[in-house]
Design a protein around this motif. Sequence first.
Motif, PDB file in Angstrom:
ATOM      1  N   THR A  11       0.700  -1.316  -0.349  1.00 21.84           N
ATOM      2  CA  THR A  11      -0.375  -0.133  -0.105  1.00 21.84           C
ATOM      3  C   THR A  11       0.608   1.550  -0.305  1.00 21.84           C
ATOM      4  O   THR A  11       0.495   2.098  -0.790  1.00 21.84           O
ATOM      5  N   MET A  12       1.712   0.831   0.739  1.00 27.71           N
ATOM      6  CA  MET A  12       2.988   1.936   0.486  1.00 27.71           C
ATOM      7  C   MET A  12       3.500   2.747  -0.620  1.00 27.71           C
ATOM      8  O   MET A  12       4.051   3.407  -0.598  1.00 27.71           O
ATOM      9  N   ARG A  13       3.252   1.476  -1.705  1.00 28.61           N
ATOM     10  CA  ARG A  13       3.925   1.619  -3.007  1.00 28.61           C
ATOM     11  C   ARG A  13       3.058   1.546  -3.798  1.00 28.61           C
ATOM     12  O   ARG A  13       2.978   1.959  -5.154  1.00 28.61           O
ATOM     13  N   GLY A  14       1.631   1.903  -3.746  1.00 29.31           N
ATOM     14  CA  GLY A  14       1.182   2.315  -4.588  1.00 29.31           C
ATOM     15  C   GLY A  14      -0.103   1.091  -5.445  1.00 29.31           C
ATOM     16  O   GLY A  14      -0.312   1.344  -6.229  1.00 29.31           O
ATOM     17  N   LEU A  15       0.876   0.300  -4.880  1.00 33.32           N
ATOM     18  CA  LEU A  15       0.012  -0.886  -5.828  1.00 33.32           C
ATOM     19  C   LEU A  15      -1.457  -1.876  -5.054  1.00 33.32           C
ATOM     20  O   LEU A  15      -1.328  -2.251  -3.903  1.00 33.32           O
ATOM     21  N   SER A  16      -2.213  -2.188  -6.616  1.00 37.10           N
ATOM     22  CA  SER A  16      -2.845  -3.049  -5.847  1.00 37.10           C
ATOM     23  C   SER A  16      -2.800  -5.001  -5.361  1.00 37.10           C
ATOM     24  O   SER A  16      -0.802  -5.051  -5.834  1.00 37.10           O
ATOM     25  N   GLN A  17      -3.612  -5.804  -5.117  1.00 34.76           N
ATOM     26  CA  GLN A  17      -2.267  -7.099  -4.899  1.00 34.76           C
ATOM     27  C   GLN A  17      -2.472  -7.832  -6.255  1.00 34.76           C
ATOM     28  O   GLN A  17      -1.520  -8.367  -6.259  1.00 34.76           O
ATOM     29  N   GLU A  18      -3.419  -6.851  -7.439  1.00 36.74           N
ATOM     30  CA  GLU A  18      -3.059  -8.225  -8.701  1.00 36.74           C
ATOM     31  C   GLU A  18      -1.664  -7.257  -8.923  1.00 36.74           C
ATOM     32  O   GLU A  18      -1.142  -7.750  -9.983  1.00 36.74           O
ATOM     33  N   VAL A  22       1.576  -9.555 -10.260  1.00 39.79           N
ATOM     34  CA  VAL A  22       1.859  -9.523 -11.567  1.00 39.79           C
ATOM     35  C   VAL A  22       3.368  -8.541 -11.611  1.00 39.79           C
ATOM     36  O   VAL A  22       4.178 -10.122 -12.449  1.00 39.79           O
ATOM     37  N   ALA A  23       3.892  -8.129 -10.930  1.00 41.85           N
ATOM     38  CA  ALA A  23       5.485  -8.170 -10.992  1.00 41.85           C
ATOM     39  C   ALA A  23       5.640  -8.968 -10.326  1.00 41.85           C
ATOM     40  O   ALA A  23       7.317  -8.811 -10.871  1.00 41.85           O
ATOM     41  N   VAL A  24       5.517  -9.390  -9.275  1.00 38.35           N
ATOM     42  CA  VAL A  24       6.035 -10.531  -8.468  1.00 38.35           C
ATOM     43  C   VAL A  24       6.326 -12.450  -9.689  1.00 38.35           C
ATOM     44  O   VAL A  24       6.996 -12.916  -9.321  1.00 38.35           O
ATOM     45  N   GLY A  25       5.314 -12.318 -10.142  1.00 37.33           N
ATOM     46  CA  GLY A  25       5.014 -13.180 -11.239  1.00 37.33           C
ATOM     47  C   GLY A  25       4.183 -14.245 -10.967  1.00 37.33           C
ATOM     48  O   GLY A  25       4.927 -15.863 -10.609  1.00 37.33           O
ATOM     49  N   ILE A  26       3.554 -13.838 -10.043  1.00 34.45           N
ATOM     50  CA  ILE A  26       2.198 -15.481  -9.117  1.00 34.45           C
ATOM     51  C   ILE A  26       1.113 -14.677  -9.146  1.00 34.45           C
ATOM     52  O   ILE A  26       0.776 -14.052  -9.756  1.00 34.45           O
ATOM     53  N   SER A  27       0.457 -15.648  -8.520  1.00 41.76           N
ATOM     54  CA  SER A  27      -1.165 -15.596  -8.913  1.00 41.76           C
ATOM     55  C   SER A  27      -1.739 -14.472  -7.580  1.00 41.76           C
ATOM     56  O   SER A  27      -1.037 -14.195  -7.073  1.00 41.76           O
ATOM     57  N   LEU A  28      -2.548 -13.802  -8.753  1.00 36.35           N
ATOM     58  CA  LEU A  28      -3.520 -13.359  -6.953  1.00 36.35           C
ATOM     59  C   LEU A  28      -3.286 -13.585  -5.665  1.00 36.35           C
ATOM     60  O   LEU A  28      -3.844 -13.448  -4.546  1.00 36.35           O
ATOM     61  N   SER A  29      -3.869 -14.761  -5.916  1.00 38.40           N
ATOM     62  CA  SER A  29      -4.488 -15.338  -4.680  1.00 38.40           C
ATOM     63  C   SER A  29      -3.439 -15.617  -3.914  1.00 38.40           C
ATOM     64  O   SER A  29      -3.635 -15.701  -2.128  1.00 38.40           O
ATOM     65  N   PHE A  33      -3.517 -14.785   0.093  1.00 39.07           N
ATOM     66  CA  PHE A  33      -2.801 -15.621   1.108  1.00 39.07           C
ATOM     67  C   PHE A  33      -1.708 -15.276   1.878  1.00 39.07           C
ATOM     68  O   PHE A  33      -1.889 -15.582   2.922  1.00 39.07           O
ATOM     69  N   TYR A  34      -0.815 -14.706   0.946  1.00 42.46           N
ATOM     70  CA  TYR A  34       0.347 -14.535   2.126  1.00 42.46           C
ATOM     71  C   TYR A  34      -0.154 -12.807   2.778  1.00 42.46           C
ATOM     72  O   TYR A  34       0.212 -13.212   4.401  1.00 42.46           O
ATOM     73  N   GLU A  35      -1.109 -12.134   2.762  1.00 43.87           N
ATOM     74  CA  GLU A  35      -1.548 -10.642   3.820  1.00 43.87           C
ATOM     75  C   GLU A  35      -2.025 -11.688   4.782  1.00 43.87           C
ATOM     76  O   GLU A  35      -2.338 -11.121   5.606  1.00 43.87           O
ATOM     77  N   GLU A  36      -2.739 -12.697   4.239  1.00 43.15           N
ATOM     78  CA  GLU A  36      -4.164 -12.617   5.179  1.00 43.15           C
ATOM     79  C   GLU A  36      -3.405 -13.589   6.050  1.00 43.15           C
ATOM     80  O   GLU A  36      -4.210 -14.505   7.147  1.00 43.15           O
ATOM     81  N   GLU A  37      -2.094 -14.089   6.021  1.00 41.17           N
ATOM     82  CA  GLU A  37      -1.097 -14.861   6.941  1.00 41.17           C
ATOM     83  C   GLU A  37      -2.123 -16.245   6.756  1.00 41.17           C
ATOM     84  O   GLU A  37      -1.592 -17.422   7.490  1.00 41.17           O
ATOM     85  N   LYS A  38      -2.649 -16.949   5.654  1.00 40.84           N
ATOM     86  CA  LYS A  38      -3.021 -18.295   5.323  1.00 40.84           C
ATOM     87  C   LYS A  38      -1.865 -19.232   4.603  1.00 40.84           C
ATOM     88  O   LYS A  38      -2.207 -20.278   4.906  1.00 40.84           O
TER      89      LYS A  38
END
Length: 96
Positions: A11-18, A22-29, A33-38
Amino acid sequence: MIGKNIRTWRTMRGLSQEELAVAVGISLSAIQFYEEEKWRPGTPVISRLAEVLQVTIPDLVGNCKEIYDDNGDLILIEKDCGCQVVVLGKFKNKTN
């Protein structure tokens, strides 16, 4: 803890989860799941997240100490719980 840090830096970088996914090369889910600590990201994903979010791995992981090689390059992150993350490549030189 890493999930909260990912969300904070994203959020500090102004990026959406999506956008981050895309930038990291992984799925939105995966980001969700990372942000929700799942889920917890593995070392390669942590490295890419830190690079994209323009932070050090210790800043992203939190509650850890940094271990450097003789050249001053970061080679290992050790969590206070004893877990270790091997750094894949040069991320920070403590002399810089």
